[in-house]
Design an enzyme around this catalytic site. Structure first.
Site, PDB file in Angstrom:
ATOM      1  N   HIS A 164      51.243  -4.620 -44.083  1.00 21.49           N
ATOM      2  CA  HIS A 164      50.647  -4.348 -45.393  1.00 21.49           C
ATOM      3  C   HIS A 164      51.251  -5.227 -46.494  1.00 21.49           C
ATOM      4  CE1 HIS A 164      54.104  -1.436 -45.919  1.00 21.49           C
ATOM      5  NE2 HIS A 164      54.045  -1.921 -47.149  1.00 21.49           N
ATOM      6  N   ASP A 203      51.633  -1.660 -38.254  1.00 23.30           N
ATOM      7  CA  ASP A 203      52.085  -2.181 -39.543  1.00 23.30           C
ATOM      8  C   ASP A 203      53.230  -3.181 -39.411  1.00 23.30           C
ATOM      9  OD1 ASP A 203      52.074  -2.515 -42.277  1.00 23.30           O
ATOM     10  OD2 ASP A 203      53.333  -0.768 -42.696  1.00 23.30           O
ATOM     11  N   SER A 276      59.638  -2.397 -48.101  1.00 24.30           N
ATOM     12  CA  SER A 276      58.739  -2.505 -46.954  1.00 24.30           C
ATOM     13  C   SER A 276      58.968  -3.793 -46.180  1.00 24.30           C
ATOM     14  CB  SER A 276      57.287  -2.447 -47.427  1.00 24.30           C
ATOM     15  OG  SER A 276      56.988  -1.198 -47.986  1.00 24.30           O
TER      16      SER A 276
END
Length: 368
Positions: A164, A203, A276
């Site tokens: 992402h 992801d 992230s």
């Protein structure tokens, strides 16, 4: 006097005597007595070495200014044990300024698997010490629409981040920190970043960096056999909200937290936007997970993708290879349609798996 006839005084006895004397020394602060004790231990070690003991290859430098030579036999994120010949001394890491160890790296065995590396024999170190070693392996990944973190897996510049973070982007930039001879880190932006593979289902994204001087990158090892426990100390390094090289630490809250058919490592380590794609390390400096989300409105609820998913993704990266001319290349897993009614489907209730006649008729194509 023959060195063998020199009387040996146990260092812990010295500490005990000093502690007893401190009860009557109201004018001497406890901190000073503690420093004197550590100094006496160092002096005893030096005396033992001067009396004929063999010089060892490790040096523990205490905050009191004393240095102890010997062989480090055990080290954790809380204590360190050093063999000085006649005895093994133990110190809290809070009393240690630095450690110069040659035997530690000599006992580490690296094993290259595909484009990542595992290691055997790594020592447990506190996060502040691990950050000095692993810092150059952590990167910041920037795109026109946002930013995240990542970690370098190999000397060739392969790095992992979240899907992402790079979703829908082809213009990527990586910020790396190269270790310098004086111990500092040089911040460098790299615009030549190749997007190698993307797996939206778990992801994860694999990218590749090119060293501006053609040298090898410093990388972090991935945990081989998964060894996770509730309450285990862990730490993360990343760029939350763009704050580069931020270290946060905590413990594993749950080793297996399931969402949408996948399991995650739950941790109370602070995970914020910008973390992230960054690594979650254990105290041995191994990547045990890739941080990818936190629950908004919750406190100390962070999650990381386990290392086993990372290894599987890297091994099968060709199945998820990114093609610039076809951004939708690779396997995409779509969510199944939602159930229209509660309970098991009728064809499963009789245990045969056969579709009932009524259901079969309803599904049959109409005849014109």
């Amino acid at each position: 006097m023959d060195p063998k006839q020199l009387p040996f005084v146990h260092p812990l006895n010295v500490v005990s005597k000093l502690a007893n004397q401190s009860r009557d020394m109201h004018s001497v602060p406890r901190r000073n007595v503690r420093m004197i004790a550590l100094g006496c231990i160092a002096a005893l070690c030096v005396s033992a070495l001067g009396a004929g003991a063999i010089m060892k290859s490790d040096v523990v430098n205490l905050k009191s200014g004393a240095s102890i030579d010997g062989t480090i036999v055990k080290r954790t994120d809380r204590r360190i044990w050093i063999d000085v010949g006649p005895d093994v001394l133990s110190f809290s890491v809070d009393d240690v300024a630095s450690v110069d160890s040659q035997t530690a790296s000599a006992n580490v065995e690296l094993k290259v698997e595909s484009i990542y590396t595992t290691a055997v024999g790594l020592l447990e170190l506190p996060p502040r010490e691990q950050a000095k070693i692993l810092g150059p392996a952590v990167i910041k990944v920037s795109t026109p629409s946002g930013l995240g973190s990542g970690v370098i897996l190999s000397r060739d510049g392969y790095a992992i981040t979240n899907a992402h973070v790079v979703q829908g982007e082809t213009n990527l930039r990586a910020t790396v920190w190269f270790a310098q001879a004086d111990g500092t880190l040089k911040r460098t932006d790299l615009d030549d970043v190749e997007l190698v593979a993307v797996n939206n289902h778990i992801d994860l994204a694999l990218i590749r960096l090119k060293h501006p001087e053609g040298k090898d990158f410093q990388f972090a090892p991935v945990q081989d056999a998964e060894k996770l426990e509730n309450g285990q100390s862990v730490f993360a390094i990343g760029s939350p909200l763009g704050l580069e090289r931020t270290l946060t630490q905590g413990v594993i809250s749950t080793t297996q937290r399931s969402f949408d058919g996948l399991t995650y490592i739950q941790t109370d380590t602070p995970i914020n936007p910008g973390n992230s794609g960054g690594p979650l390390f254990n105290t041995q400096g191994e990547i045990i997970g890739i941080t990818n989300m936190g629950i908004r409105g919750g406190e100390a609820l962070g999650f990381a993708i386990p290392a086993r998913y990372v290894k599987d993704f890297v091994r099968n990266r060709e199945a998820f290879a990114y093609d610039r001319n076809n951004p939708n290349s690779g396997h995409n897993y779509q969510k199944p349609p939602a159930r229209t009614s509660d309970g098991a489907p009728p064809e499963l209730k009789d245990g045969t798996g056969n579709v009932s006649p009524a259901k079969s008729t309803a599904l049959a194509p109409s005849k014109s």
